[in-house]
Design a protein around this motif. Structure first.
Motif, PDB file in Angstrom:
ATOM      1  N   CYS A 276     -26.232   4.413   9.413  1.00 21.60           N
ATOM      2  CA  CYS A 276     -25.605   5.732   9.180  1.00 21.60           C
ATOM      3  C   CYS A 276     -24.771   5.720   7.902  1.00 21.60           C
ATOM      4  O   CYS A 276     -23.993   6.638   7.660  1.00 21.60           O
ATOM      5  N   LYS A 277     -24.949   4.691   7.127  1.00 23.17           N
ATOM      6  CA  LYS A 277     -24.201   4.512   5.870  1.00 23.17           C
ATOM      7  C   LYS A 277     -22.695   4.666   6.101  1.00 23.17           C
ATOM      8  O   LYS A 277     -21.973   5.313   5.333  1.00 23.17           O
ATOM      9  N   GLY A 278     -22.240   4.108   7.195  1.00 26.59           N
ATOM     10  CA  GLY A 278     -20.799   4.057   7.477  1.00 26.59           C
ATOM     11  C   GLY A 278     -20.206   5.334   8.032  1.00 26.59           C
ATOM     12  O   GLY A 278     -19.012   5.386   8.328  1.00 26.59           O
ATOM     13  N   THR A 279     -21.012   6.411   8.199  1.00 25.16           N
ATOM     14  CA  THR A 279     -20.428   7.693   8.602  1.00 25.16           C
ATOM     15  C   THR A 279     -20.329   7.847  10.118  1.00 25.16           C
ATOM     16  O   THR A 279     -19.590   8.698  10.606  1.00 25.16           O
ATOM     17  N   GLY A 280     -21.123   7.087  10.864  1.00 24.00           N
ATOM     18  CA  GLY A 280     -21.142   7.259  12.321  1.00 24.00           C
ATOM     19  C   GLY A 280     -22.078   8.370  12.775  1.00 24.00           C
ATOM     20  O   GLY A 280     -22.231   8.614  13.967  1.00 24.00           O
ATOM     21  N   TRP A 281     -22.710   9.080  11.817  1.00 20.05           N
ATOM     22  CA  TRP A 281     -23.599  10.199  12.156  1.00 20.05           C
ATOM     23  C   TRP A 281     -24.939  10.059  11.438  1.00 20.05           C
ATOM     24  O   TRP A 281     -24.992   9.547  10.325  1.00 20.05           O
ATOM     25  N   ILE A 282     -26.002  10.521  12.067  1.00 18.07           N
ATOM     26  CA  ILE A 282     -27.284  10.566  11.360  1.00 18.07           C
ATOM     27  C   ILE A 282     -27.903  11.955  11.485  1.00 18.07           C
ATOM     28  O   ILE A 282     -27.882  12.575  12.547  1.00 18.07           O
ATOM     29  N   GLU A 283     -28.455  12.407  10.352  1.00 20.56           N
ATOM     30  CA  GLU A 283     -29.005  13.757  10.336  1.00 20.56           C
ATOM     31  C   GLU A 283     -30.428  13.728  10.895  1.00 20.56           C
ATOM     32  O   GLU A 283     -31.259  12.954  10.436  1.00 20.56           O
ATOM     33  N   VAL A 284     -30.695  14.563  11.900  1.00 20.96           N
ATOM     34  CA  VAL A 284     -32.048  14.569  12.461  1.00 20.96           C
ATOM     35  C   VAL A 284     -32.657  15.954  12.634  1.00 20.96           C
ATOM     36  O   VAL A 284     -33.858  16.073  12.840  1.00 20.96           O
ATOM     37  N   LEU A 285     -31.859  17.001  12.565  1.00 25.38           N
ATOM     38  CA  LEU A 285     -32.401  18.324  12.881  1.00 25.38           C
ATOM     39  C   LEU A 285     -31.961  19.387  11.888  1.00 25.38           C
ATOM     40  O   LEU A 285     -30.889  19.302  11.290  1.00 25.38           O
ATOM     41  N   GLY A 286     -32.817  20.421  11.777  1.00 28.26           N
ATOM     42  CA  GLY A 286     -32.412  21.672  11.162  1.00 28.26           C
ATOM     43  C   GLY A 286     -32.405  22.705  12.274  1.00 28.26           C
ATOM     44  O   GLY A 286     -33.228  22.648  13.181  1.00 28.26           O
ATOM     45  N   ALA A 287     -31.450  23.642  12.229  1.00 25.04           N
ATOM     46  CA  ALA A 287     -31.384  24.613  13.325  1.00 25.04           C
ATOM     47  C   ALA A 287     -30.646  25.859  12.891  1.00 25.04           C
ATOM     48  O   ALA A 287     -30.080  25.920  11.791  1.00 25.04           O
ATOM     49  N   GLY A 288     -30.621  26.863  13.752  1.00 24.99           N
ATOM     50  CA  GLY A 288     -29.851  28.070  13.459  1.00 24.99           C
ATOM     51  C   GLY A 288     -30.236  29.205  14.377  1.00 24.99           C
ATOM     52  O   GLY A 288     -31.096  29.070  15.243  1.00 24.99           O
ATOM     53  N   CYS A 298     -41.675  39.919  13.215  1.00 26.71           N
ATOM     54  CA  CYS A 298     -42.578  39.388  14.248  1.00 26.71           C
ATOM     55  C   CYS A 298     -42.634  40.296  15.477  1.00 26.71           C
ATOM     56  O   CYS A 298     -43.079  39.887  16.550  1.00 26.71           O
ATOM     57  N   GLY A 299     -42.157  41.518  15.315  1.00 24.92           N
ATOM     58  CA  GLY A 299     -42.353  42.515  16.376  1.00 24.92           C
ATOM     59  C   GLY A 299     -41.372  42.392  17.528  1.00 24.92           C
ATOM     60  O   GLY A 299     -41.641  42.857  18.634  1.00 24.92           O
ATOM     61  N   ILE A 300     -40.200  41.784  17.275  1.00 28.71           N
ATOM     62  CA  ILE A 300     -39.192  41.691  18.338  1.00 28.71           C
ATOM     63  C   ILE A 300     -37.948  42.470  17.914  1.00 28.71           C
ATOM     64  O   ILE A 300     -37.447  42.274  16.798  1.00 28.71           O
ATOM     65  N   ASP A 301     -37.492  43.333  18.775  1.00 29.17           N
ATOM     66  CA  ASP A 301     -36.389  44.234  18.434  1.00 29.17           C
ATOM     67  C   ASP A 301     -35.079  43.447  18.264  1.00 29.17           C
ATOM     68  O   ASP A 301     -34.504  42.959  19.229  1.00 29.17           O
ATOM     69  N   SER A 302     -34.611  43.369  17.012  1.00 25.22           N
ATOM     70  CA  SER A 302     -33.439  42.535  16.732  1.00 25.22           C
ATOM     71  C   SER A 302     -32.148  43.185  17.224  1.00 25.22           C
ATOM     72  O   SER A 302     -31.097  42.557  17.241  1.00 25.22           O
ATOM     73  N   LYS A 303     -32.230  44.464  17.620  1.00 27.02           N
ATOM     74  CA  LYS A 303     -31.020  45.097  18.181  1.00 27.02           C
ATOM     75  C   LYS A 303     -30.846  44.654  19.634  1.00 27.02           C
ATOM     76  O   LYS A 303     -29.735  44.606  20.142  1.00 27.02           O
ATOM     77  N   LYS A 304     -31.967  44.354  20.258  1.00 25.00           N
ATOM     78  CA  LYS A 304     -31.918  43.994  21.673  1.00 25.00           C
ATOM     79  C   LYS A 304     -31.911  42.467  21.885  1.00 25.00           C
ATOM     80  O   LYS A 304     -31.266  41.963  22.796  1.00 25.00           O
ATOM     81  N   TYR A 305     -32.628  41.754  21.028  1.00 28.45           N
ATOM     82  CA  TYR A 305     -32.831  40.319  21.273  1.00 28.45           C
ATOM     83  C   TYR A 305     -32.222  39.445  20.178  1.00 28.45           C
ATOM     84  O   TYR A 305     -32.163  39.843  19.011  1.00 28.45           O
ATOM     85  N   ARG A 306     -31.842  38.245  20.606  1.00 29.58           N
ATOM     86  CA  ARG A 306     -31.403  37.236  19.639  1.00 29.58           C
ATOM     87  C   ARG A 306     -32.088  35.923  19.981  1.00 29.58           C
ATOM     88  O   ARG A 306     -32.602  35.748  21.093  1.00 29.58           O
ATOM     89  N   GLY A 307     -32.109  35.030  19.008  1.00 30.67           N
ATOM     90  CA  GLY A 307     -32.799  33.775  19.294  1.00 30.67           C
ATOM     91  C   GLY A 307     -32.215  32.614  18.513  1.00 30.67           C
ATOM     92  O   GLY A 307     -31.495  32.810  17.531  1.00 30.67           O
ATOM     93  N   PHE A 308     -32.492  31.420  18.990  1.00 30.65           N
ATOM     94  CA  PHE A 308     -32.171  30.244  18.162  1.00 30.65           C
ATOM     95  C   PHE A 308     -33.422  29.401  17.983  1.00 30.65           C
ATOM     96  O   PHE A 308     -34.371  29.503  18.775  1.00 30.65           O
ATOM     97  N   ALA A 309     -33.394  28.621  16.903  1.00 30.67           N
ATOM     98  CA  ALA A 309     -34.550  27.772  16.599  1.00 30.67           C
ATOM     99  C   ALA A 309     -34.049  26.441  16.067  1.00 30.67           C
ATOM    100  O   ALA A 309     -32.932  26.343  15.551  1.00 30.67           O
ATOM    101  N   PHE A 310     -34.868  25.424  16.253  1.00 32.97           N
ATOM    102  CA  PHE A 310     -34.519  24.104  15.688  1.00 32.97           C
ATOM    103  C   PHE A 310     -35.802  23.365  15.359  1.00 32.97           C
ATOM    104  O   PHE A 310     -36.878  23.673  15.879  1.00 32.97           O
ATOM    105  N   GLY A 311     -35.671  22.411  14.441  1.00 36.35           N
ATOM    106  CA  GLY A 311     -36.847  21.619  14.080  1.00 36.35           C
ATOM    107  C   GLY A 311     -36.436  20.175  13.875  1.00 36.35           C
ATOM    108  O   GLY A 311     -35.402  19.891  13.269  1.00 36.35           O
ATOM    109  N   VAL A 312     -37.251  19.260  14.430  1.00 34.60           N
ATOM    110  CA  VAL A 312     -36.921  17.840  14.306  1.00 34.60           C
ATOM    111  C   VAL A 312     -38.153  17.084  13.812  1.00 34.60           C
ATOM    112  O   VAL A 312     -39.282  17.397  14.200  1.00 34.60           O
TER     113      VAL A 312
END
Ligand code: PHE
Length: 344
Positions: A276-288, A298-312
């Motif tokens: 971890c190059k001394g940091t104690g943490w390792i980066e493995v994901l992107g998300a939001g 993509c045809g989903i009403d953003s006023k009604k729905y919310r979502g999260f996504a991640f990639g590893v």
């Protein structure tokens, strides 16, 4: 030599030969020698013309008797040889069911498949479906629907293999998420594992082909706290209860806000080490949180729905898990390397 004498000699020789012959080829040769067009008996029959006329019928009869006798002997030998050969064949082909089997070396799962299966287990345990999609993908799904229009500078971050102007080798498995949003109604909870492609040079940490698993959750009241909770659960399932996640602000065109996600270093458990190059943490994901623009496209009403996504990236997880320092080991197919991951 008179005819009787000759016949006797032929029969004597035949008897000796019949004793000696033990296979089909020998038998055929003998039959030809005795009875063939140029065989001994035929030649004798032909020479009958030289006999006085009154002796010919008797001579003919004698020759025919011998011919019949020899034919019968040859036929008998023929069946004997056939029977012997059949017995030999059966003996040769006999299967000894008590014989110990030859040792067949067992194959083993590739470490990337092992980790992929394990992640799928963790996420299906949390109620996610597994969805797959094409590796040769339209620009539309790989970029446009993910808020990466043509000429968007962020496209440069993913060095893309183009097949045609509008067809690419997918640079991530996010297009599977776009396809799913277009075809399913929320709530959506999916993970998309698979091979992805980027025009990177091969080195210890890069490969033009690697594996990802991306996740997407869409529902009416999904928040960043759900994302954090999900990734924490994932980290603990994978590496143990003392492992947690840390979010750092980042940017992806398809999520807003976006985060780089670090895990507690699995090597030193947060103390700081070489990995971890001394940091104690390792980066493995992107998300939001899924960008509302992406939801709407993509045809989903953003006023009604919310979502999260991640990639590893799976290779990174594999390397951390097994202490592999050179990614190339994963692709070289060296059985000495691969057989270490046998789980038996
Ligand atoms: N698609 C991103 C990549 O391949 C990863 C990612 C997925 C980031 C989902 C945020 C949300 O780099």
């Amino acid at each position: 030599m008179d005819m009787q004498e000759q016949l006797r000699k032929i029969q004597e020789e035949a008897a000796a030969s019949l004793e000696a012959v033990s296979d089909k080829a020998g038998l055929d040769a003998l039959r030809l020698k005795l009875l063939g067009k140029k065989g001994d008996l035929t030649m004798l029959l032909r020479s009958m013309g030289q006999l006085p006329a009154d002796m010919r019928p008797k001579a003919g009869q004698m020759i025919n008797e011998v011919r019949e006798k020899l034919t019968a002997q040859l036929d008998a030998l023929d069946s004997k040889i056939k029977k012997l050969e059949q017995e030999k064949k059966l003996a040769r082909e006999a299967i000894d069911v008590t014989e110990p089997r030859k040792h067949t070396p067992l194959g083993s799962m590739h470490p990337v498949s092992l980790v992929q299966d394990q992640l799928i287990d963790v996420f299906t345990g949390m109620g996610f479906d597994v969805v797959e999609g094409p590796e040769v993908e339209y620009d539309h799904y790989n970029f446009e629907l993910l808020n990466l229009p043509k000429n968007h500078p962020a496209r440069d971050a993913q060095d893309t293999f183009y097949i045609e102007d509008n067809i690419v080798l997918r640079t991530h498995t996010s297009p599977v998420q776009a396809r799913t949003m277009l075809t399913r109604k929320p709530p959506i909870r999916i993970v998309c594992p698979g091979r992805v492609y980027r025009a990177d040079e091969v080195d210890a940490t890069h490969s033009p082909v690697f594996h990802q698993m991306e996740g997407l959750v869409i529902d009416e009241d999904v928040t960043m706290a759900d994302l954090k909770g999900t990734l924490d659960a994932f980290a603990k399932a994978l590496y143990g209860d003392d492992v947690t996640t840390r979010f750092r602000p980042s940017f992806f065109p398809f999520t807003e806000p976006s985060a780089e996600v670090d895990l507690t270093c699995v090597n030193c458990h947060g103390k700081g080490c070489r990995v971890c190059k001394g940091t104690g943490w390792i980066e493995v994901l992107g998300a939001g949180m899924v960008n509302p623009k992406v939801l709407d496209m993509c045809g989903i009403d953003s006023k009604k729905y919310r979502g999260f996504a991640f990639g590893v990236g799976l290779e990174r997880i594999v390397m951390l898990r097994y202490g592999i320092t050179d990614m190339r080991a994963l692709y070289e197919g060296d059985v000495r390397f691969l057989s270490q991951f046998r789980e038996d």
